[in-house]
Design a protein around this motif. Structure first.
Motif, PDB file in Angstrom:
ATOM      1  N   TRP A  82     -90.691 -55.475  61.622  1.00 47.72           N
ATOM      2  CA  TRP A  82     -90.169 -54.161  62.043  1.00 47.72           C
ATOM      3  C   TRP A  82     -88.673 -54.204  62.230  1.00 47.72           C
ATOM      4  O   TRP A  82     -87.974 -53.220  61.995  1.00 47.72           O
ATOM      5  CB  TRP A  82     -90.850 -53.693  63.323  1.00 47.72           C
ATOM      6  N   ARG A  83     -88.164 -55.350  62.655  1.00 48.66           N
ATOM      7  CA  ARG A  83     -86.717 -55.429  62.825  1.00 48.66           C
ATOM      8  C   ARG A  83     -86.014 -55.225  61.486  1.00 48.66           C
ATOM      9  O   ARG A  83     -85.002 -54.538  61.414  1.00 48.66           O
ATOM     10  CB  ARG A  83     -86.341 -56.790  63.394  1.00 48.66           C
ATOM     11  N   HIS A  84     -86.568 -55.802  60.448  1.00 46.71           N
ATOM     12  CA  HIS A  84     -85.960 -55.666  59.132  1.00 46.71           C
ATOM     13  C   HIS A  84     -85.904 -54.194  58.734  1.00 46.71           C
ATOM     14  O   HIS A  84     -84.873 -53.704  58.265  1.00 46.71           O
ATOM     15  CB  HIS A  84     -86.757 -56.468  58.118  1.00 46.71           C
ATOM     16  N   VAL A  85     -86.989 -53.492  58.973  1.00 43.42           N
ATOM     17  CA  VAL A  85     -87.027 -52.067  58.622  1.00 43.42           C
ATOM     18  C   VAL A  85     -85.965 -51.317  59.412  1.00 43.42           C
ATOM     19  O   VAL A  85     -85.169 -50.547  58.873  1.00 43.42           O
ATOM     20  CB  VAL A  85     -88.424 -51.489  58.903  1.00 43.42           C
ATOM     21  N   LEU A  86     -85.939 -51.599  60.712  1.00 41.36           N
ATOM     22  CA  LEU A  86     -84.983 -50.892  61.584  1.00 41.36           C
ATOM     23  C   LEU A  86     -83.551 -51.159  61.135  1.00 41.36           C
ATOM     24  O   LEU A  86     -82.760 -50.224  60.946  1.00 41.36           O
ATOM     25  CB  LEU A  86     -85.180 -51.359  63.033  1.00 41.36           C
ATOM     26  N   TYR A  87     -83.249 -52.429  60.922  1.00 38.41           N
ATOM     27  CA  TYR A  87     -81.864 -52.772  60.566  1.00 38.41           C
ATOM     28  C   TYR A  87     -81.508 -52.256  59.177  1.00 38.41           C
ATOM     29  O   TYR A  87     -80.360 -51.896  58.930  1.00 38.41           O
ATOM     30  CB  TYR A  87     -81.663 -54.281  60.637  1.00 38.41           C
ATOM     31  N   THR A  88     -82.492 -52.199  58.284  1.00 39.39           N
ATOM     32  CA  THR A  88     -82.213 -51.665  56.953  1.00 39.39           C
ATOM     33  C   THR A  88     -81.782 -50.212  57.047  1.00 39.39           C
ATOM     34  O   THR A  88     -80.817 -49.790  56.409  1.00 39.39           O
ATOM     35  CB  THR A  88     -83.470 -51.766  56.071  1.00 39.39           C
ATOM     36  N   ILE A  89     -82.505 -49.473  57.890  1.00 38.58           N
ATOM     37  CA  ILE A  89     -82.141 -48.061  58.039  1.00 38.58           C
ATOM     38  C   ILE A  89     -80.765 -47.946  58.681  1.00 38.58           C
ATOM     39  O   ILE A  89     -79.907 -47.192  58.218  1.00 38.58           O
ATOM     40  CB  ILE A  89     -83.188 -47.325  58.898  1.00 38.58           C
ATOM     41  N   LEU A  90     -80.549 -48.728  59.713  1.00 37.20           N
ATOM     42  CA  LEU A  90     -79.298 -48.585  60.459  1.00 37.20           C
ATOM     43  C   LEU A  90     -78.093 -49.092  59.671  1.00 37.20           C
ATOM     44  O   LEU A  90     -76.974 -48.659  59.898  1.00 37.20           O
ATOM     45  CB  LEU A  90     -79.392 -49.330  61.792  1.00 37.20           C
ATOM     46  N   ALA A  91     -78.313 -50.020  58.748  1.00 36.17           N
ATOM     47  CA  ALA A  91     -77.178 -50.590  58.026  1.00 36.17           C
ATOM     48  C   ALA A  91     -76.635 -49.639  56.977  1.00 36.17           C
ATOM     49  O   ALA A  91     -75.539 -49.877  56.452  1.00 36.17           O
ATOM     50  CB  ALA A  91     -77.588 -51.904  57.375  1.00 36.17           C
ATOM     51  N   LEU A  92     -77.335 -48.581  56.678  1.00 42.29           N
ATOM     52  CA  LEU A  92     -76.865 -47.556  55.746  1.00 42.29           C
ATOM     53  C   LEU A  92     -76.412 -48.163  54.420  1.00 42.29           C
ATOM     54  O   LEU A  92     -75.410 -47.754  53.846  1.00 42.29           O
ATOM     55  CB  LEU A  92     -75.691 -46.776  56.334  1.00 42.29           C
ATOM     56  N   GLY A  93     -77.130 -49.157  53.976  1.00 41.23           N
ATOM     57  CA  GLY A  93     -76.800 -49.739  52.677  1.00 41.23           C
ATOM     58  C   GLY A  93     -75.469 -50.464  52.646  1.00 41.23           C
ATOM     59  O   GLY A  93     -74.763 -50.466  51.641  1.00 41.23           O
ATOM     60  N   TRP A  94     -75.130 -51.085  53.722  1.00 41.62           N
ATOM     61  CA  TRP A  94     -73.859 -51.818  53.798  1.00 41.62           C
ATOM     62  C   TRP A  94     -73.927 -53.058  52.925  1.00 41.62           C
ATOM     63  O   TRP A  94     -74.879 -53.842  53.004  1.00 41.62           O
ATOM     64  CB  TRP A  94     -73.610 -52.189  55.255  1.00 41.62           C
ATOM     65  N   ARG A  95     -72.939 -53.207  52.073  1.00 42.71           N
ATOM     66  CA  ARG A  95     -72.899 -54.388  51.227  1.00 42.71           C
ATOM     67  C   ARG A  95     -71.674 -55.239  51.520  1.00 42.71           C
ATOM     68  O   ARG A  95     -71.509 -56.308  50.983  1.00 42.71           O
ATOM     69  CB  ARG A  95     -72.865 -53.980  49.744  1.00 42.71           C
ATOM     70  N   GLY A  96     -70.784 -54.715  52.312  1.00 38.54           N
ATOM     71  CA  GLY A  96     -69.595 -55.489  52.667  1.00 38.54           C
ATOM     72  C   GLY A  96     -68.577 -55.568  51.557  1.00 38.54           C
ATOM     73  O   GLY A  96     -67.827 -56.536  51.467  1.00 38.54           O
ATOM     74  N   ASN A  97     -68.537 -54.566  50.710  1.00 41.94           N
ATOM     75  CA  ASN A  97     -67.508 -54.625  49.672  1.00 41.94           C
ATOM     76  C   ASN A  97     -66.201 -54.039  50.190  1.00 41.94           C
ATOM     77  O   ASN A  97     -66.135 -53.463  51.275  1.00 41.94           O
ATOM     78  CB  ASN A  97     -67.979 -53.933  48.382  1.00 41.94           C
ATOM     79  N   GLU A  98     -65.196 -54.178  49.383  1.00 45.40           N
ATOM     80  CA  GLU A  98     -63.837 -53.818  49.796  1.00 45.40           C
ATOM     81  C   GLU A  98     -63.764 -52.370  50.278  1.00 45.40           C
ATOM     82  O   GLU A  98     -63.222 -52.069  51.325  1.00 45.40           O
ATOM     83  CB  GLU A  98     -62.905 -54.011  48.593  1.00 45.40           C
ATOM     84  N   ARG A  99     -64.369 -51.488  49.504  1.00 45.11           N
ATOM     85  CA  ARG A  99     -64.253 -50.072  49.829  1.00 45.11           C
ATOM     86  C   ARG A  99     -64.935 -49.775  51.165  1.00 45.11           C
ATOM     87  O   ARG A  99     -64.416 -49.042  52.008  1.00 45.11           O
ATOM     88  CB  ARG A  99     -64.897 -49.255  48.715  1.00 45.11           C
ATOM     89  N   GLN A 100     -66.091 -50.391  51.353  1.00 43.33           N
ATOM     90  CA  GLN A 100     -66.816 -50.133  52.594  1.00 43.33           C
ATOM     91  C   GLN A 100     -66.024 -50.625  53.808  1.00 43.33           C
ATOM     92  O   GLN A 100     -65.943 -49.946  54.825  1.00 43.33           O
ATOM     93  CB  GLN A 100     -68.189 -50.808  52.551  1.00 43.33           C
TER      94      GLN A 100
END
Lengths: 462, 243, 178, 457
Positions: free
Chosen positions: D185-203
């Motif tokens: 469940w933590r994975h699901v929660l964090y996936t939603i909360l991370a908003l698709g963060w990939r850590g690229n330059e633009r983000q």
């Protein structure tokens, strides 16, 4: 990460400061000490002449007509308060920057501290004005009937402030005075040698100065704030019956800090333009101080508003009369001007980062703020000095506005001219920029390669 | 448009408390039991304050009935977040019970302490339920209430005048407290109508013994007091507020 | 499509979130509107149509208080019986109920159709005196036949206020609330 | 003198995520203890709403009591978050890094707790909600915007929204980190909360800009919130409340108590989660220095308030001032304010030795908040008890057991929420900590090695 890669993108002028050798700093610092130059000398003389004219006007007008008519003294008080809120506030800025240990402050400090040298002018003016301050019996004052109040206590505060200011200025320039002593020609040697004292630059002496300078600055601020509180009360609040406000001393102090910052910026601009300090006073300094000026312009509004909303909402007859007197009717236009020049214009101009990050932007705003502060002080002091009967509990009828005559203007200009002259002559003794601080900063900064770029690394010694 | 006001002649007031009782009956004011008094939560739209003048044994009891002042510049009004307290065009400081959420800010900002809060659900014994005035809302727990200058009587008189197609006559009705006062110390009426008794009293008395409570706050109360005439007392300074 | 999926998803979520308060406000309006309520059942199905339309009686013939007092008043059973004594009632269940009530001395418990809360004081007399017709607020009751009288006008506070403003009446709270 | 340990990125991640995966015994104690108090709180609130405000100790002159005092206190605490994270972020103070997250979370939870107080304190809370949401446009009547009680929720809700956004913006990179290391469940929660963060330059760029923008935008809100709370009192005509200085005075008092609360939190986190490598003595040192300045500023405003309240020499004002300075129990409160609020902690903070002692910092920060609670009570209550000349209406205020339970419960509520938060989200901002490691450098100056920081210019 984005913030890393944008490392050296702006502030080209600034780079220059940190590539200089200590020798360059020394040369720059001693320039005005060696020779002031004809143009600057004539400016100093004009300022001095103004100061003398002002002193004469002071004698011709208020002193001769005596202390019975308080209104005649209004502009002497304006001159006093104006110097207190500009020249005397500037050293507080340098203290704040020192305590915050920001590195960009190093060339700025002296420009702010040097104004402490003018403290003698307000001190003298205060001693003169003491006669106009009414005793505390039969009227409201924060002194609650202490013996010899307000005169003695105000004078003690003013003297302490002047002492603290001169001490702070002397201490912060001690290593530089020693340099001047060792480098300057014979004429001024005696004075400077005496000022520099036994400074030899030993390890112990350095440790001591570094420790004590901060504390001297803090001491100055700690004296300055109560002094302004007392002045706000003695010269404005208790002179306007029914003006029961606790935030006004804070407003008075904060707006003084704003003017102090403005004065420093203007001094910096003058030094940059005519003093050859282009390498030291660059965008970084103006940008940072521009931000501070903006912050204090907002604070000006905040403290004014805190007072206004309470009076306006309370709407007791007492409050409404005071509002009418100092804001809405009698001194309406001075108030509007003060509002515009202290808050509205600085906000509208400085809210744009490109303007903040320029030399001209903060300088122009600093000029505006200095004028605005003067108008604000004229408004408040004239209002305070024009109430015929200050023993009443509230204003029953609103007095008329006080219109200055020529003598008043000369007194005001004279006080400012005298202060400027004092500062200009100080530059003959004190190096600018502060040699020991700028070279001290040079030690703590390095250019290092970082990832794909070069960055400045700032040492933060305890 | 009338401007309602009241004059209370302290020289006539004998402190009998008839006004308090009449008000309680007229306006469905909850019954203040002993408990409620001890809790200091009694509700009295008009209350009778007693204070002592002089030192024992040379002491006199003084009474001052205090209803809502209906300030023209009322401090309680702007602080209400929901317009539950409100100034009518006839100069009455109204309380709209249904609108009230009970922040009690108005009471905090009222310097006369004439606004009352229903800390408990008001209860009447069954035998008294039928005496409730149908023209006045019964307040529930959690709302403020206060003197309304018997607004139900005002509205009734105005409607009557309207139906008969005429203007309001001076003093054609009065509030419960004024009606009940045995010594006629309380006079209610239209301050703007020169024929009304209250206007005549105010206009003639302002320079003599009229004053208003806490006048220096600048709230312009609509309730005027006429100072007690004490023949034995030495001449004393006129005081703008009761001390 | 895959490319815009996130954008569309974001937009949809945003719209849904923004729509919640609007939907709530609209729902409140709809479900709490008095006009949305079904017709209330009455103890006796009184046919206004017969009395007011077919016979042409004026409203105030029965509701006599309307022109003189706050309440419009419902006539007493005696008043009904003035006529219904002579009108045959046998075999007509509604009329039987009426007569039975009259004979047993029990008042008829009519259900109030136009419910104003207790803290609202509405005065019929003043409004009629000003020149309003009954139908302005109550609708054409005379035409309301079988199921019974229905509330046709909102009659919530905004409605009262708008009407007062349009007719330059006072809008002080104290006009109705005290 | 920066006691920085060299930590690898993996070590930082592991250590800062530790509270999420393991629960120290003390944490269980906290959950159970705070939960018990919370249960009492819920019961007290329900009791009060059911029976009405009669169950409190409020009466005629004392229409506002403990709950309003506590409301002001919690609003004050909530000012720490922005002070620490927004101002220090804008001024690029390095030492903010380990405390930003905790301070922001405390802001949000204490704001929520504060909001609760005025709502349950109204006579008919259900009405308050019924009229606000959804708004009944068909009533043709609006809230009275002249009332400070309308300014209040507007400012507080804006502040709550702003600081939640602010917290969330700074939380996104950590959520992505957590997403990549969890299951269930933590994975699901964090996936939603991370908003698709990939850590690229633009983000990262967007995230940085958002952080700065929100910091700047939230500052005026920050000042306005406590100013408006102060105007709740200052615009009224109650003597000693009707003071022009209230707005800046409340704001600086809020910063004083809020930053002290952050110190308390730092010490607790250090003890509870063993974050010695992250919350270091130098951070206590820096925050202690900040507190000296803030505390002294607060003292100045405090004295201004007292002096200029006496200054007009009005009988009403003097009466209350005399009452609250010299009469039991307010003389004790006065002493508490002076001693705990200033004269114990600040002289202690002047010495670096003490600033670098966690235990001393913990207890001094507690002392400040004891003093500041007393200050709020001291400011608000005497004015109501002795309002104006109506001596027959003077009265004491005695809080009932219900009110006391609510006060206790509000502390438990904030503590409980903080504990729950630290079970789900890392209590120290992981990415900021890693960023700080990158900025930290060593510099050779003469014979000494000096800690240095990479600055952008």
């Amino acid at each position: 990460m984005a913030r890393h890669t944008t490392a050296v993108t702006h502030g080209h002028e600034l780079q220059r400061t940190w590539e200089l050798a200590p020798r360059d700093v020394l040369d720059a610092g001693l320039r005005w000490v060696r020779t002031l130059g004809a143009g600057r000398r004539s400016v100093a003389l004009v300022a001095l002449a103004l100061g003398v004219a002002g002193a004469l006007a002071l004698v011709a007008g208020p002193v001769l007509s005596g202390y019975a008519n308080r209104q005649v003294w209004a502009y002497t008080a304006v001159a006093f308060v104006y110097l207190m809120s500009t020249a005397a506030a500037a050293p507080c800025l340098s203290t704040a920057l020192r305590v915050a240990r920001s590195h960009w402050r190093r060339p700025v400090n002296r420009a702010a501290e040097v104004w402490a040298v003018t403290l003698v002018v307000p001190l003298v003016l205060y001693l003169l004005l003491m006669g106009t301050l009414p005793g505390t019996e039969n009227r409201l004052s924060i002194w609650f009937g202490w013996p010899l109040s307000p005169w003695l206590w105000g004078a003690i505060l003013m003297a302490t402030l002047a002492g603290a200011g001169y001490f702070y200025l002397w201490l912060s320039s001690l290593p530089d005075l020693a340099i001047v002593r060792d480098q300057a020609d014979g004429k001024r040697r005696g004075l400077i040698a005496r000022l520099a004292g036994p400074w030899r630059g030993s390890h112990r002496q350095w440790r001591m100065v570094e420790k004590v300078v901060n504390n001297a600055g803090v001491l100055y601020v700690l004296v300055y704030v109560p002094t302004m509180t007392v002045l706000a009360s003695d010269f404005v609040i208790s002179m306007i019956p029914g003006y029961f406000t606790a935030v006004f001393p804070a407003y008075f102090t904060i707006s003084s800090f704003e003017a102090g910052i403005a004065l420093t910026i203007l001094t910096m601009a003058v030094l940059r333009r005519w003093g050859g300090q282009r390498d030291y006073l660059g965008l970084e300094q103006f940008w940072a101080l521009g931000k501070m000026l903006l912050a204090f312009a907002l604070l000006w509004f905040y403290f004014w508003w805190s007072e206004f909303i309470i009076f306006w909402y309370g709407r007791t007859p007492r409050e409404i009369n005071v509002l009418k007197y100092i804001m809405a009717e009698t001194y309406f236009w001075p108030f509007v001007l003060a509002f515009a020049l202290n808050f509205a214009l600085p906000l509208l101009i400085l809210m744009w980062n490109p303007i903040r990050r320029s030399i001209a932007g903060p300088t122009v705003v600093a000029g505006i703020v200095l004028v605005g502060n003067l108008i604000d002080r004229i408004r408040l002091i004239s209002a305070g000095f024009s109430v015929p009967d200050i023993t009443q509990h509230e204003l029953h009828e609103i007095p008329a506005a006080y219109i200055p005559n020529l003598l008043d203007i000369v007194i005001l200009a004279g006080a400012i001219g005298g202060a400027v002259a004092l500062v200009l002559f100080t530059f003959r003794v004190l190096p600018f920029p502060s040699i020991w601080e700028v070279t001290g900063g040079l030690w703590l900064r390095q250019h290092l390669p970082y990832k794909h770029t070069r960055v400045i690394v700032v040492g933060k010694p305890e | 448009m009338p401007r309602w006001g009241m004059v209370i002649d302290l020289d006539r007031c004998i402190g009998c408390g008839a006004c308090v009782v009449a008000c309680q009956a007229e306006n469905n004011v909850p019954i203040n039991t002993e408990d409620v008094y001890h809790q200091r939560r009694a509700i009295e739209w008009i209350r009778l304050e007693r204070y002592w003048d002089g030192e024992y044994p040379d002491i006199k009891a003084r009474y001052i009935p205090v209803p809502c002042m209906h300030c023209q510049n009322a401090p309680c009004e702007p602080v209400c977040p929901v317009y539950a307290t409100y100034h009518t065009s006839e100069g009455i400081n109204m309380q709209v019970y249904n609108r009230c959420i009970g922040t009690r800010y108005c009471s905090v900002n009222c310097q006369w302490h004439v606004r009352f809060f229903n800390f408990w659900e008001p209860k009447w014994p069954d035998s008294l339920k039928n005496q409730l005035n149908p023209n006045v809302t019964v307040r529930s727990r959690g709302v403020m209430e206060k003197c309304t200058f018997c607004i139900q009587r005002i509205v009734k008189a105005e409607h009557q005048a309207k139906l008969e197609g005429r203007d309001l006559r001076a003093d054609e009705f009065t509030t419960a407290c004024a009606q009940a006062c045995p010594t006629d110390a309380i006079v209610f009426g239209d301050l703007d109508n020169p024929n009304s008794r209250v206007a005549q009293l105010v206009n003639s008395a302002v320079n003599e013994r009229g004053y208003r409570l806490l006048e220096d706050l600048g709230t312009e109360p609509s309730v005027y007091y006429l100072k007690k005439v004490d023949l034995e007392a030495p001449v004393e300074e006129h005081s703008s507020h009761q001390g | 499509m895959q490319r815009y999926f996130r954008l569309v998803l974001f937009a949809v979520v945003l719209l849904v979130v923004l729509a919640i308060p609007v939907a709530a406000v609209l729902a409140r309006t709809y479900f709490l509107a008095p006009t949305a309520q079904p017709v209330k059942a009455q103890p006796i199905q009184f046919p206004h149509q017969v009395h007011a339309q077919a016979m042409g009686l004026d409203c105030t013939f029965c509701h006599r208080g309307a022109t003189t007092s706050a309440q419009a008043t419902i006539p007493a059973l005696e008043f009904c019986m003035n006529c219904h004594k002579v009108i045959p009632w046998q075999g007509r269940p509604e009329l039987e109920k009426l007569v039975q009530a009259f004979e047993s001395g029990q008042p008829v418990q009519w259900t109030k159709v136009h419910q104003l809360p207790d803290h609202v004081h509405f005065v019929h007399a003043v409004h009629l005196n000003f020149g309003f017709q009954c139908a302005d607020c109550h609708g054409d009751v005379a035409a309301m036949g079988k199921p019974g009288v229905k509330q046709v006008r909102d009659l919530r506070m905004g409605d009262c206020l708008t009407c007062h403003q349009q007719n330059n009446a006072r809008t002080d709270c104290s006009v109705c609330h005290y | 003198m920066q006691e920085r340990h060299h930590l690898g990125e993996e070590a930082i991640t592991r250590e800062l995520f530790r509270p999420l995966v393991s629960t120290p015994a003390m944490m269980w104690v906290g959950f159970i203890g705070l939960g018990a108090v919370l249960a009492i709180f819920v019961f007290a609130v329900s009791w009060m709403v059911y029976w009405g405000l009669g169950v409190t100790g409020l009466q005629r002159p004392n229409m506002w009591g403990f709950m309003i005092v506590n409301f002001v206190f919690w609003i004050g605490i909530s000012h720490a978050g922005v002070m620490i994270s927004a101002i220090l972020r804008l001024t690029q103070a390095e030492w903010r890094r380990p405390v930003t997250r905790a301070a922001e979370v405390m802001t949000i939870f204490s704001l929520m707790t504060a909001m609760l107080h005025p709502v349950i304190h109204t006579g008919r809370p259900w009405r308050t909600l019924y009229w606000v949401f959804p708004y009944d446009f068909w009533r043709n009547i609006w809230p009275d915007i002249r009332g400070p009680l309308v300014w209040d929720p507007s400012a507080i809700l804006t502040y709550l929204t702003g600081s939640t956004l602010f917290l969330y913006t700074t939380l996104i990179p950590d959520m992505a980190l957590a997403r990549d290391r969890t299951t269930g469940w933590r994975h699901v929660l964090y996936t939603i909360l991370a908003l698709g963060w990939r850590g690229n330059e633009r983000q990262w760029k967007m995230q940085t800009i958002a952080g700065f923008l929100l910091s700047g935008l939230i500052l005026p809100v920050f000042v306005s919130v406590h100013s408006i709370v102060s105007w709740d009192f200052a615009v009224s005509l109650v003597p000693t409340w009707h003071a022009t200085v209230f707005a800046p005075y409340f704001v600086i008092g809020a910063i004083h108590s809020g930053v002290s609360a952050v110190v308390t939190l730092m010490a607790l986190m250090r003890w509870l989660f063993r974050f010695e490598h992250y919350i270091r003595l130098e951070h206590f040192d820096a925050i202690g220095r900040l507190l000296i300045a803030v505390g002294t500023g607060w003292l100045w405003f405090f004295l201004l308030d007292i002096f200029f309240a006496i200054y007009p020499q009005e009988a009403r004002e003097l009466e209350i001032m005399q009452f609250r300075l010299f009469q039991w129990p307010f003389n004790v409160f006065t002493a508490l304010i002076f001693i705990f609020g200033y004269f114990i902690p600040v002289p202690i903070w002047v010495f670096q030795r003490f600033r670098r002692n966690v235990r001393i910092m913990f207890w001094t920060s507690i002392a400040v908040n004891v003093g500041m609670w007393a200050e709020r009570y001291w400011l608000i209550k005497p004015g109501l008890m002795r309002k104006y000349e109506w001596t027959f209406d003077w009265n004491w205020y005695r809080p009932s057991i219900v009110e006391i339970s609510i006060i206790m419960g509000s502390f438990a509520l904030v503590g409980f929420l903080l504990l729950v938060f630290s079970k789900i989200f890392p209590p120290i901002s992981v990415w900021e900590e890693k960023e700080g490691v990158h900025f930290a450098q060593q510099l050779q100056v003469g014979k000494r090695r000096v800690s240095a920081i990479v600055r952008e210019f």
